[in-house]
Design a protein around this motif. Sequence first.
Motif, mmCIF file in Angstrom:
data_model
loop_
_atom_site.group_PDB
_atom_site.id
_atom_site.type_symbol
_atom_site.label_atom_id
_atom_site.label_comp_id
_atom_site.label_asym_id
_atom_site.label_seq_id
_atom_site.Cartn_x
_atom_site.Cartn_y
_atom_site.Cartn_z
ATOM 1 N N SER A 158 0.826 -1.213 0.000
ATOM 2 C CA SER A 158 0.000 0.000 0.000
ATOM 3 C C SER A 158 0.857 1.259 0.000
ATOM 4 O O SER A 158 0.496 2.273 -0.614
ATOM 5 C CB SER A 158 -0.935 0.002 1.215
ATOM 6 N N THR A 159 1.993 1.207 0.672
ATOM 7 C CA THR A 159 2.888 2.365 0.696
ATOM 8 C C THR A 159 3.409 2.676 -0.700
ATOM 9 O O THR A 159 3.425 3.834 -1.136
ATOM 10 C CB THR A 159 4.070 2.107 1.647
ATOM 11 N N LEU A 160 3.830 1.646 -1.420
ATOM 12 C CA LEU A 160 4.326 1.848 -2.778
ATOM 13 C C LEU A 160 3.238 2.420 -3.683
ATOM 14 O O LEU A 160 3.483 3.366 -4.445
ATOM 15 C CB LEU A 160 4.840 0.530 -3.352
ATOM 16 N N LEU A 161 2.034 1.877 -3.596
ATOM 17 C CA LEU A 161 0.945 2.365 -4.441
ATOM 18 C C LEU A 161 0.568 3.798 -4.085
ATOM 19 O O LEU A 161 0.225 4.596 -4.961
ATOM 20 C CB LEU A 161 -0.269 1.448 -4.315
ATOM 21 N N GLY A 162 0.618 4.129 -2.808
ATOM 22 C CA GLY A 162 0.332 5.502 -2.404
ATOM 23 C C GLY A 162 1.338 6.484 -2.977
ATOM 24 O O GLY A 162 0.983 7.588 -3.407
ATOM 25 N N VAL A 163 2.605 6.084 -3.007
ATOM 26 C CA VAL A 163 3.651 6.941 -3.572
ATOM 27 C C VAL A 163 3.467 7.087 -5.078
ATOM 28 O O VAL A 163 3.579 8.186 -5.636
ATOM 29 C CB VAL A 163 5.044 6.362 -3.247
ATOM 30 N N LEU A 164 3.165 5.984 -5.764
ATOM 31 C CA LEU A 164 3.037 6.012 -7.223
ATOM 32 C C LEU A 164 1.827 6.820 -7.679
ATOM 33 O O LEU A 164 1.916 7.616 -8.621
ATOM 34 C CB LEU A 164 2.939 4.587 -7.769
ATOM 35 N N THR A 165 0.694 6.615 -7.035
ATOM 36 C CA THR A 165 -0.549 7.208 -7.529
ATOM 37 C C THR A 165 -0.794 8.622 -7.021
ATOM 38 O O THR A 165 -1.534 9.382 -7.652
ATOM 39 C CB THR A 165 -1.751 6.328 -7.142
ATOM 40 N N HIS A 166 -0.191 8.995 -5.891
ATOM 41 C CA HIS A 166 -0.454 10.316 -5.320
ATOM 42 C C HIS A 166 0.756 11.247 -5.376
ATOM 43 O O HIS A 166 0.712 12.357 -4.836
ATOM 44 C CB HIS A 166 -0.927 10.184 -3.870
ATOM 45 N N SER A 167 1.830 10.781 -6.012
ATOM 46 C CA SER A 167 3.016 11.627 -6.217
ATOM 47 C C SER A 167 3.511 12.244 -4.911
ATOM 48 O O SER A 167 3.818 13.441 -4.836
ATOM 49 C CB SER A 167 2.717 12.738 -7.237
ATOM 50 N N THR A 168 3.566 11.431 -3.876
ATOM 51 C CA THR A 168 4.039 11.912 -2.583
ATOM 52 C C THR A 168 4.930 10.858 -1.950
ATOM 53 O O THR A 168 4.708 9.653 -2.135
ATOM 54 C CB THR A 168 2.853 12.224 -1.646
ATOM 55 N N LEU A 180 -4.755 5.147 0.638
ATOM 56 C CA LEU A 180 -5.477 4.048 0.019
ATOM 57 C C LEU A 180 -6.446 3.362 0.981
ATOM 58 O O LEU A 180 -7.322 2.618 0.540
ATOM 59 C CB LEU A 180 -4.497 3.001 -0.530
ATOM 60 N N PHE A 181 -6.279 3.584 2.282
ATOM 61 C CA PHE A 181 -7.133 2.906 3.262
ATOM 62 C C PHE A 181 -8.551 3.468 3.228
ATOM 63 O O PHE A 181 -8.770 4.654 2.962
ATOM 64 C CB PHE A 181 -6.555 3.055 4.666
ATOM 65 N N ARG A 182 -9.516 2.578 3.562
ATOM 66 C CA ARG A 182 -10.922 2.977 3.545
ATOM 67 C C ARG A 182 -11.618 2.755 4.883
ATOM 68 O O ARG A 182 -12.639 3.375 5.152
ATOM 69 C CB ARG A 182 -11.673 2.196 2.460
ATOM 70 N N HIS A 183 -11.092 1.855 5.711
ATOM 71 C CA HIS A 183 -11.758 1.499 6.962
ATOM 72 C C HIS A 183 -10.957 2.004 8.167
ATOM 73 O O HIS A 183 -9.730 2.146 8.101
ATOM 74 C CB HIS A 183 -11.934 -0.018 7.054
ATOM 75 N N LYS A 184 -11.677 2.232 9.251
ATOM 76 C CA LYS A 184 -11.054 2.770 10.457
ATOM 77 C C LYS A 184 -9.989 1.833 11.003
ATOM 78 O O LYS A 184 -8.898 2.270 11.390
ATOM 79 C CB LYS A 184 -12.122 3.026 11.520
ATOM 80 N N HIS A 185 -10.289 0.521 11.014
ATOM 81 C CA HIS A 185 -9.317 -0.415 11.575
ATOM 82 C C HIS A 185 -8.070 -0.524 10.700
ATOM 83 O O HIS A 185 -7.004 -0.912 11.184
ATOM 84 C CB HIS A 185 -9.951 -1.801 11.774
ATOM 85 N N GLU A 186 -8.175 -0.172 9.412
ATOM 86 C CA GLU A 186 -6.993 -0.170 8.556
ATOM 87 C C GLU A 186 -6.069 0.986 8.934
ATOM 88 O O GLU A 186 -4.843 0.830 8.959
ATOM 89 C CB GLU A 186 -7.405 -0.067 7.084
#
Length: 270
Positions: A158-168, A180-186
């Motif tokens: 998820s970290t890699l995808l967050g960097v790739l898709t959000h340019s951060t 990328l997370f959607r749920h509170k427990h995530e």
Amino acid sequence: MGDRKINAAAAALCFAPDSSDDDNIFDDDEQPVFLSKDFLVSVSLDSLDEKPEKLKQVQRYESYLQSMLAIGEGETIIELGVSIDDALQRGLSQKDLEISEAKHDRIVKNVGAVATHLVTKQSGGLFTSTYLVRNEIEAEDFIEVRVAVVGNVDAGKSTLLGVLTHSTLDDGRGLARQKLFRHKHEFESGRTSSVGNDILGFGVDGKVINRPDNHSGHLDWVKICHDSAKVITFIDLAGHEKYLKTTIFGMTGHVPDYTMLMVRSHFIHT
């Protein structure tokens, strides 16, 4: 056994080239034109009608580009300065390469595509250029590639995808993966428990289209798909064994074209 031979012969006839095809630019007794590494240098695109042999060279190169685009489903990589008939013929002088690039750009436009320069390489005083050639696509259409991302828990999917898709970049505390997370427990555990999706769009020139909102940080999928010539859909799957059924559902239900397996570079022993 005889029936198999008959069926094979019938199939061969179905796929045999039609000698009466009007699109065939060569006569039955004529050999295809050889395209050397520097054929574009000597071709004058403005006076092809006066030189039939040069016209056939350009027509064959256009057919080559169209076939490569068809194989690549709308995109391909072309290397100028290399013969398509003999890969050992490599390299042009810098001046000849510039001439070839200008003429190549015109030919690419004639076949309804766009060429984007990627890199120029030099070897022994000779140069070659690599181009991304992509079909011009209507605003309502784009090339889609689905990539499932799998790996063990805490591998950084998820970290890699967050960097790739959000340019951060990640801050070391889970900033990138939280996008990328959607749920509170995530958010609380830092682990994906559901099937997540995010997209990465590329324009016809190969540049990234994704532009997160300055305030919310969210992506506008409609705008990305509208402006993109190619969209990669990432399927973020859970890595913990507790969510194995969810991961299997994501793999089978989303029908990915490719799978990206992530492996941790090291383990921390406690």
